[in-house]
Design a protein around this motif. Structure first.
Motif, PDB file in Angstrom:
ATOM      1  N   UNK A 527      55.260  38.889  30.606  1.00  0.00           N
ATOM      2  CA  UNK A 527      54.614  40.140  31.018  1.00  0.00           C
ATOM      3  C   UNK A 527      53.179  39.877  31.467  1.00  0.00           C
ATOM      4  N   UNK A 528      52.470  39.035  30.731  1.00  0.00           N
ATOM      5  CA  UNK A 528      51.074  38.721  31.071  1.00  0.00           C
ATOM      6  C   UNK A 528      50.981  38.060  32.450  1.00  0.00           C
ATOM      7  N   UNK A 529      51.895  37.111  32.721  1.00  0.00           N
ATOM      8  CA  UNK A 529      51.894  36.401  34.009  1.00  0.00           C
ATOM      9  C   UNK A 529      52.257  37.342  35.156  1.00  0.00           C
ATOM     10  N   UNK A 530      53.237  38.194  34.934  1.00  0.00           N
ATOM     11  CA  UNK A 530      53.657  39.151  35.972  1.00  0.00           C
ATOM     12  C   UNK A 530      52.534  40.124  36.291  1.00  0.00           C
ATOM     13  N   UNK A 531      51.878  40.636  35.258  1.00  0.00           N
ATOM     14  CA  UNK A 531      50.770  41.581  35.476  1.00  0.00           C
ATOM     15  C   UNK A 531      49.618  40.925  36.235  1.00  0.00           C
ATOM     16  N   UNK A 532      49.356  39.664  35.882  1.00  0.00           N
ATOM     17  CA  UNK A 532      48.287  38.932  36.570  1.00  0.00           C
ATOM     18  C   UNK A 532      48.600  38.771  38.053  1.00  0.00           C
ATOM     19  N   UNK A 533      49.850  38.434  38.357  1.00  0.00           N
ATOM     20  CA  UNK A 533      50.256  38.259  39.755  1.00  0.00           C
ATOM     21  C   UNK A 533      50.220  39.594  40.503  1.00  0.00           C
ATOM     22  N   UNK A 534      50.635  40.654  39.824  1.00  0.00           N
ATOM     23  CA  UNK A 534      50.595  41.983  40.446  1.00  0.00           C
ATOM     24  C   UNK A 534      49.161  42.396  40.781  1.00  0.00           C
ATOM     25  N   UNK A 535      48.263  42.173  39.819  1.00  0.00           N
ATOM     26  CA  UNK A 535      46.863  42.600  40.005  1.00  0.00           C
ATOM     27  C   UNK A 535      46.153  41.778  41.075  1.00  0.00           C
ATOM     28  N   UNK A 540      47.315  43.578  47.010  1.00  0.00           N
ATOM     29  CA  UNK A 540      46.812  43.465  48.382  1.00  0.00           C
ATOM     30  C   UNK A 540      47.840  44.023  49.372  1.00  0.00           C
ATOM     31  N   UNK A 541      49.106  43.634  49.212  1.00  0.00           N
ATOM     32  CA  UNK A 541      50.150  44.081  50.139  1.00  0.00           C
ATOM     33  C   UNK A 541      50.501  45.554  49.928  1.00  0.00           C
ATOM     34  N   UNK A 542      50.438  46.003  48.672  1.00  0.00           N
ATOM     35  CA  UNK A 542      50.671  47.430  48.414  1.00  0.00           C
ATOM     36  C   UNK A 542      49.610  48.290  49.094  1.00  0.00           C
ATOM     37  N   UNK A 543      48.374  47.803  49.098  1.00  0.00           N
ATOM     38  CA  UNK A 543      47.295  48.547  49.756  1.00  0.00           C
ATOM     39  C   UNK A 543      47.517  48.645  51.260  1.00  0.00           C
ATOM     40  N   UNK A 544      48.017  47.576  51.875  1.00  0.00           N
ATOM     41  CA  UNK A 544      48.319  47.609  53.317  1.00  0.00           C
ATOM     42  C   UNK A 544      49.365  48.673  53.610  1.00  0.00           C
ATOM     43  N   UNK A 545      50.437  48.697  52.811  1.00  0.00           N
ATOM     44  CA  UNK A 545      51.492  49.701  53.015  1.00  0.00           C
ATOM     45  C   UNK A 545      50.966  51.119  52.825  1.00  0.00           C
ATOM     46  N   UNK A 546      50.161  51.311  51.769  1.00  0.00           N
ATOM     47  CA  UNK A 546      49.609  52.631  51.490  1.00  0.00           C
ATOM     48  C   UNK A 546      48.724  53.112  52.641  1.00  0.00           C
TER      49      UNK A 546
END
Length: 599
Positions: A527-535, A540-546
């Motif tokens: 969970x810690x690794x996944x959250x780090x990668x998400x953050x 960055x890519x979610x912001x482009x889509x938004x």
């Protein structure tokens, strides 16, 4: 008779027409060329469209102007050399402020006259009359101060020399305070800034000779500011604050540098000096957490005293800016003009660091030229960059010994110095470092001696010459252009990426995420690794889509509004809809316009 201009202004409420600086005019032209409409630019800067159109008509002339900060127009009566004087003067003031030196009106005016004489003398066909043509009058100074906004840098009166009497009184009071409040050497810290020419060799090396002979900017003059901090016992060094004039140097992109993972706190501003905001960030994000962890690990009382001078970045109210969890930190200031005599970090710690940095620099040059096919000249010119510099800074700061840091308190708090034997300490420590530098230089064929090393270290504290100020000015402008170019490359790369490609990648990441969460034996690590990668990555890519979704939604809304408009007369020429016009705007400019409109 028509009313005079003065009366007309009074009738309109006494408001003087706000002049637009050359700097802002250039930004308006740049926005227009990137696709922003005249009406949007006018709304952004709160000006009329006719004003914007007038500026755009004169864009070729405005582009050719190289005006000092705050200048609204460059007239024939204002000599070009005066523009250069003011630009170099601002850099000089910033350098003085970086060093914590006070500058008064008279000091600034004297420097302005010296710069003017120096610049005019470099022009061909100069006469003595031209050199004496600029008086640096009170009127000029007031206008310069208003245009450049240097009010906070100018202090009344002359800069004073070191105050030995005040230093003696403060040292006695400080030692009593340490006893009365029961401070341990582990709990008392000192911090101070210093400038570093990170790509500079001794003058007599052929690398420096070649550098000086070449026209244009001199990379060896590239400067950064470091803030060092350590405790009186010498067993704990805090991560330094580093301020550079570039936020994202090209070498960072090349080597995929993560600034959060550096051994310094990386910050930037155009002048590359520590400001109050950056200093407070360093205290709350680096100093506070680090000393708290250090004290708890060593079972020491949660009590800290931070000693500093009264430099502009260290205002008296800095303690009020501490986060609640760091209120155990108390701040104490040295009296004015006692820093050279009392400030522990200044007592051979910084000079020793710079010797060790030079040693690390020579060692790197030796290792590269011994282990590769590169010549020293080729490595220095094409491969030595700010990333290498950061490694050298880390090595040099690690090499500063506990004894160096502890002995530095001898003038202020002699009781905390181990064995009280700090006299003659420098003589014991410095020769081996200098000898190692000389040995490495000899192996590489560099003609350097002990005096060359001392001269190099002294140059760090010397005032910059007119030529060096000009080099700094050119370097800063070049770095800004490179950053803009790099940002535009990134933007083009993002625009070539379709939304469908991003969505497909996000779906694949979701599958990987679910798989890891389901099958990894350590759920917390997963969970810690996944959250780090998400953050750090996926956001960055979610912001482009938004951002693109907002653009599409707004275009549809404007399209509906356009469809509801009355049908135009067939005989009149059709005007483009708002939707079609806005769709040509770059995303970044249009988003900025949206925020301004909402405001």
């Amino acid at each position: 008779m028509a009313p005079s201009k003065k009366k007309k202004v009074e009738k309109e409420g006494g408001k003087k027409k706000a002049m637009i600086t050359v700097e802002v005019k250039k930004k308006m032209i740049e926005k227009h060329e990137r696709g922003m409409r005249v009406a949007d630019i006018a709304r952004f800067y709160n000006k009329s469209t006719s004003t914007i159109c007038t500026i755009l008509k004169k864009k070729e002339n405005i582009r050719g102007l190289d005006a000092a900060k705050g200048v609204t127009r460059v007239s024939k009566q204002r000599p070009r050399v005066l523009e250069d004087v003011e630009k170099l003067l601002l850099i000089w003031i910033n350098e003085k402020k970086r060093a914590g030196d006070n500058v008064s009106e008279s000091i600034i005016c004297e420097k302005a006259k010296a710069l003017y004489v120096d610049l005019v003398s470099k022009q061909p066909g100069t006469s003595q009359e031209n050199e004496d043509g600029f008086k640096a009058s009170r009127g000029w100074f007031d206008n310069f101060k208003r245009r450049s906004g240097i009010h906070s840098a100018v202090k009344p009166g002359e800069a004073a020399s070191s105050d030995a009497k005040a230093a003696e009184v403060f040292a006695a009071e400080f030692q009593k305070l340490m006893v009365f409040d029961c401070y341990l050497p582990e709990q008392v810290f000192s911090c101070n800034e210093t400038g570093l020419f990170w790509k500079k060799m001794p003058k007599r090396t052929y690398l420096t000779a070649e550098e000086n002979a070449m026209p244009g900017p001199k990379p060896m003059k590239d400067r950064l500011t470091l803030l060092f901090c350590a405790n009186a016992s010498g067993d704990f060094k805090v991560k330094p604050l580093l301020v550079y004039h570039s936020e994202n140097p090209r070498a960072f992109k090349k080597y995929h540098v993560e600034k959060s993972q550096l051994n310094v706190m990386w910050r930037s501003n155009s002048k590359a000096w520590v400001t109050r905001i950056l200093f407070v960030e360093w205290i709350n994000e680096v100093f506070g957490p680090a000393v708290k962890e250090y004290l708890l690990e060593n079972n020491l009382p949660l009590k800290v005293l931070l000693l500093m001078d009264d430099a502009p970045a260290h205002p008296p109210g800095v303690q009020d800016d501490l986060l609640e969890e760091f209120k155990f930190i108390k701040v104490k200031f040295l009296p004015p003009n006692t820093t050279p005599l009392l400030q522990p970090i200044n007592q051979q710690v910084i000079s020793n660091f710079k010797k060790l940095y030079t040693k690390a620099l020579f060692q790197l040059c030796f290792e590269v030229t011994e282990g590769t096919d590169l010549s020293l000249r080729e490595f220095w010119k094409n491969h030595f960059n700010i990333v290498n510099c950061l490694n050298l800074i880390d090595n040099a700061w690690n090499w500063v010994s506990k004894r160096t840091l502890n002995s530095a308190w001898g003038n202020l708090w002699s009781d905390c110095v181990l064995g009280h034997d700090f006299n003659g300490f420098d003589q014991e420590l410095e020769p081996p470092v200098v000898h190692q530098i000389l040995s490495l230089g000899e192996i590489m064929g560099l003609e350097v001696n002990e005096e060359d090393i001392e001269e190099l270290l002294e140059e760090y504290g010397q005032e910059l010459t007119t030529d060096e100020l000009m080099d700094l000015h050119r370097d800063q402008r070049l770095e800004v252009k490179e950053e803009i170019s790099s940002e535009e490359e990134d933007k083009r790369a993002q625009e070539s990426l379709t939304s469908n490609e991003i969505r497909e990648m996000c779906k694949m990441w979701e599958k990987v995420q679910h798989f890891v969460e389901k099958y990894h034996p350590n759920k917390d690590v997963a969970v810690q690794t996944i959250n780090l990668f998400n953050d750090n990555t996926m956001s960055h890519f979610h912001q482009i889509l938004k951002r693109r979704q907002k653009q599409v939604s707004l275009d549809r809304l404007l399209g509906k509004i356009s469809d509801r408009r009355p049908t135009q007369n067939p005989s009149s020429s059709p005007s483009p809809s708002s939707s079609s016009l806005l769709s040509h705007l770059p995303h970044t400019n249009y988003d900025s316009f949206q925020r301004q409109s909402a405001g």
